[in-house]
Write an enzyme that holds these catalytic residues in place. Sequence first.
Site, PDB file in Angstrom:
ATOM      1  N   ASN A  33      11.585  -1.238  14.126  1.00 57.11           N
ATOM      2  CA  ASN A  33      13.115  -1.074  14.636  1.00 57.11           C
ATOM      3  C   ASN A  33      13.158   0.127  15.461  1.00 57.11           C
ATOM      4  O   ASN A  33      12.197   0.891  15.867  1.00 57.11           O
ATOM      5  CB  ASN A  33      13.650  -0.068  13.106  1.00 57.11           C
ATOM      6  CG  ASN A  33      15.082   0.014  13.198  1.00 57.11           C
ATOM      7  OD1 ASN A  33      15.964  -1.135  13.045  1.00 57.11           O
ATOM      8  ND2 ASN A  33      15.587   1.251  13.325  1.00 57.11           N
ATOM      9  N   LYS A 184      26.589 -22.719  12.029  1.00 60.31           N
ATOM     10  CA  LYS A 184      27.098 -21.315  11.192  1.00 60.31           C
ATOM     11  C   LYS A 184      28.245 -21.103  11.674  1.00 60.31           C
ATOM     12  O   LYS A 184      29.093 -20.365  10.706  1.00 60.31           O
ATOM     13  CB  LYS A 184      25.855 -20.357  11.728  1.00 60.31           C
ATOM     14  CG  LYS A 184      26.211 -18.912  11.068  1.00 60.31           C
ATOM     15  CD  LYS A 184      26.066 -19.058   9.673  1.00 60.31           C
ATOM     16  CE  LYS A 184      26.362 -17.676   8.607  1.00 60.31           C
ATOM     17  NZ  LYS A 184      27.259 -16.749   8.984  1.00 60.31           N
ATOM     18  N   HIS A 187      30.610 -23.086   9.693  1.00 60.83           N
ATOM     19  CA  HIS A 187      30.362 -22.727   8.317  1.00 60.83           C
ATOM     20  C   HIS A 187      31.358 -21.462   8.159  1.00 60.83           C
ATOM     21  O   HIS A 187      32.093 -21.472   7.095  1.00 60.83           O
ATOM     22  CB  HIS A 187      28.990 -22.271   7.903  1.00 60.83           C
ATOM     23  CG  HIS A 187      28.822 -21.440   6.821  1.00 60.83           C
ATOM     24  ND1 HIS A 187      29.045 -19.951   6.802  1.00 60.83           N
ATOM     25  CD2 HIS A 187      28.563 -21.596   5.442  1.00 60.83           C
ATOM     26  CE1 HIS A 187      28.989 -19.396   5.634  1.00 60.83           C
ATOM     27  NE2 HIS A 187      28.511 -20.297   4.588  1.00 60.83           N
ATOM     28  N   ASN A 188      31.345 -20.612   8.986  1.00 65.01           N
ATOM     29  CA  ASN A 188      32.237 -19.555   8.821  1.00 65.01           C
ATOM     30  C   ASN A 188      33.696 -19.716   8.831  1.00 65.01           C
ATOM     31  O   ASN A 188      34.682 -19.240   8.156  1.00 65.01           O
ATOM     32  CB  ASN A 188      32.134 -18.307   9.854  1.00 65.01           C
ATOM     33  CG  ASN A 188      30.777 -17.531   9.402  1.00 65.01           C
ATOM     34  OD1 ASN A 188      29.832 -18.047   8.629  1.00 65.01           O
ATOM     35  ND2 ASN A 188      30.820 -16.258   9.806  1.00 65.01           N
ATOM     36  N   GLU A 191      34.502 -21.134   5.776  1.00 63.35           N
ATOM     37  CA  GLU A 191      34.649 -20.031   4.734  1.00 63.35           C
ATOM     38  C   GLU A 191      35.768 -19.508   4.908  1.00 63.35           C
ATOM     39  O   GLU A 191      36.399 -19.213   3.762  1.00 63.35           O
ATOM     40  CB  GLU A 191      33.474 -19.036   5.212  1.00 63.35           C
ATOM     41  CG  GLU A 191      33.824 -17.814   4.541  1.00 63.35           C
ATOM     42  CD  GLU A 191      32.511 -16.731   5.226  1.00 63.35           C
ATOM     43  OE1 GLU A 191      31.309 -17.176   5.075  1.00 63.35           O
ATOM     44  OE2 GLU A 191      32.951 -15.586   5.532  1.00 63.35           O
ATOM     45  N   ARG A 446      56.962 -37.513  28.075  1.00 63.20           N
ATOM     46  CA  ARG A 446      56.042 -36.947  29.251  1.00 63.20           C
ATOM     47  C   ARG A 446      56.448 -37.845  30.367  1.00 63.20           C
ATOM     48  O   ARG A 446      56.265 -37.509  31.451  1.00 63.20           O
ATOM     49  CB  ARG A 446      54.565 -37.183  28.585  1.00 63.20           C
ATOM     50  CG  ARG A 446      54.034 -36.113  27.647  1.00 63.20           C
ATOM     51  CD  ARG A 446      52.773 -36.191  27.407  1.00 63.20           C
ATOM     52  NE  ARG A 446      51.883 -35.960  28.360  1.00 63.20           N
ATOM     53  CZ  ARG A 446      50.877 -36.880  28.778  1.00 63.20           C
ATOM     54  NH1 ARG A 446      50.859 -37.898  28.427  1.00 63.20           N
ATOM     55  NH2 ARG A 446      50.281 -36.357  29.892  1.00 63.20           N
TER      56      ARG A 446
HETATM   57  C1  6PG Z   1      27.722 -15.184   5.575  1.00 65.77           C
HETATM   58  C2  6PG Z   1      29.212 -14.664   6.264  1.00 65.77           C
HETATM   59  C3  6PG Z   1      28.841 -13.630   6.960  1.00 65.77           C
HETATM   60  C4  6PG Z   1      29.946 -12.677   7.278  1.00 65.77           C
HETATM   61  C5  6PG Z   1      31.311 -12.983   7.960  1.00 65.77           C
HETATM   62  C6  6PG Z   1      32.514 -12.126   7.604  1.00 65.77           C
HETATM   63  O1  6PG Z   1      27.858 -16.564   6.133  1.00 65.77           O
HETATM   64  O2  6PG Z   1      27.049 -14.792   5.064  1.00 65.77           O
HETATM   65  O3  6PG Z   1      30.093 -15.723   6.690  1.00 65.77           O
HETATM   66  O4  6PG Z   1      28.305 -14.217   8.152  1.00 65.77           O
HETATM   67  O5  6PG Z   1      30.136 -12.068   5.904  1.00 65.77           O
HETATM   68  O6  6PG Z   1      30.908 -13.140   9.287  1.00 65.77           O
HETATM   69  O7  6PG Z   1      33.146 -12.460   8.437  1.00 65.77           O
HETATM   70  P1  6PG Z   1      34.735 -11.945   8.525  1.00 65.77           P
HETATM   71  O8  6PG Z   1      34.239 -10.423   8.732  1.00 65.77           O
HETATM   72  O9  6PG Z   1      35.304 -12.241   9.977  1.00 65.77           O
HETATM   73  O10 6PG Z   1      35.600 -12.338   7.642  1.00 65.77           O
END
Ligand code: 6PG
Length: 476
Positions: A33, A184, A187-188, A191, A446
């Site tokens: 670190n 990923k 995925h978000n 989410e 158009r």
């Molecule tokens: C995950 C989550 C992680 C994070 C998000 C939250 O897959 O573990 O998605 O990446 O908690 O980025 O996103 P926000 O802050 O934009 O809601």
Amino acid sequence: ATANIGVVGLAVMGANLARNLASREGNTVAVYNRSPERTHTLVTEHPEAGFVPSETIANFAASLQRPRTAIIMVQAGKGTDAVIDQLTEVFEPGDIIVDGGNALFTDTIRREAAVRALGIHFVGAGISGGEEGALNGPSIMPGGTVESYETLGPILESIAARAPEDGTPCVTHIGTDGAGHFVKMVHNGIEYADMQLIGEAYDLLRRVGGLSPAQIADVFTEWNEGELESYLIEITAEVLRQVDAKTGEPLVDVILDRAGMKGTGTWTVQNALSLGIPVSGIAEAVFARGVSGRTAQREAVRPTITSRPEPVAIDDDFVEDVRRALYSSKVIAYAQGFDLILAGAEEYNWDINPGAVAKIWRAGCIIRARFLNRIAEAYDRNPELQSLIADPYFAGEVAEGDAAWRRVVAVAAQSGVPAPAFGATLSYYDSLASDRLPAALIQGQRDFFGAHTYGRIDRPGVFHTNWSGDRNEVEL
Ligand code: 6PG
């Protein structure tokens, strides 16, 4: 050199990932670190891990067996570039640098090319599951070369979550360079859509259904027994059951109604727009967070809106209707997310297997759900599937819930309860179900104002109507 894997960046995510790695048979974990205090604390607090600590990046590199493999766990952005620069100075050709942060995939593409030029592998790996997942088993989405995965794959498989259905580790080589971070990102985005849809269901059950947060918690707990079973449904019930110690009110009632975001949902929508992929469920989720955060505007405008409808009368089926609507909207949101993954794969030349992505999302990640197994099955049945909703299982589910879904969207509109993600996903479904879309009229418009031309349904070719003249059609 004693360690087979190293972790750089020992904040909570990095420390937990390092502990997870150390707890698996066969791994010896080097840790580094920037500020040595943090390394010291981790090593002291977890003697059982047998960490190999270093105070300099050179010693860190020296403590790693070849090919050296290091996972960077620092805040995405400039910090990542700084650590990469440090590592490339002490690493040698054939070594592997993994970025486990939430990097923007285009940054990963850039970094991969720069690091590859030195003969070193660079792997952008999406890691989902938060702090708990990092410690006990995340879902991992690595990009980078196939060659790097030969070394990295077994290590990642050792720490990944395992799917409850068949015990397979939730990690797979997604594709080259930025593919892992792209997936990923999606995925978000999904989410966000999942969370927004759950939020809309809650709001309707509360404001139209008249249920209390505790009652809604019970509803979600029950839903979690069926097709909707997922981590997000499960934690929603827990949040709704929580009572604020100070006021005795449900916690949800004392939390400010302004949703934060760190940006990955916005990236998803931006990239979907660039690729021309309608991810309306995800977009509405991002917009809804945006609306919630515009406090001054909300306060200024709210008193000026005087025509508020009364909640409409609902019947005993309302809760079940909302469940069905939630499931159907969720199917659409995921279908759109997978469309985006496939469009990204085509644009960036990634060989992404959508069924494999669904499989590694079955456990460990935030959107983990029973439902993901259904998605994996759909792509197994037909790898060329045009849309998830074209799969017989999902088509059947959505058709069965069709009337309920429409009732819920109508009740929301009639009651003045916002349900943007429910509404947008239903509209998208109806667009795909429509024989003809008003896009024909848009083409006419158009052509009228800009001579942008149109095609005809009855013969090939490019046509223009001479709008400002004799209004005859010409073929171009
Ligand atoms: C995950 C989550 C992680 C994070 C998000 C939250 O897959 O573990 O998605 O990446 O908690 O980025 O996103 P926000 O802050 O934009 O809601």
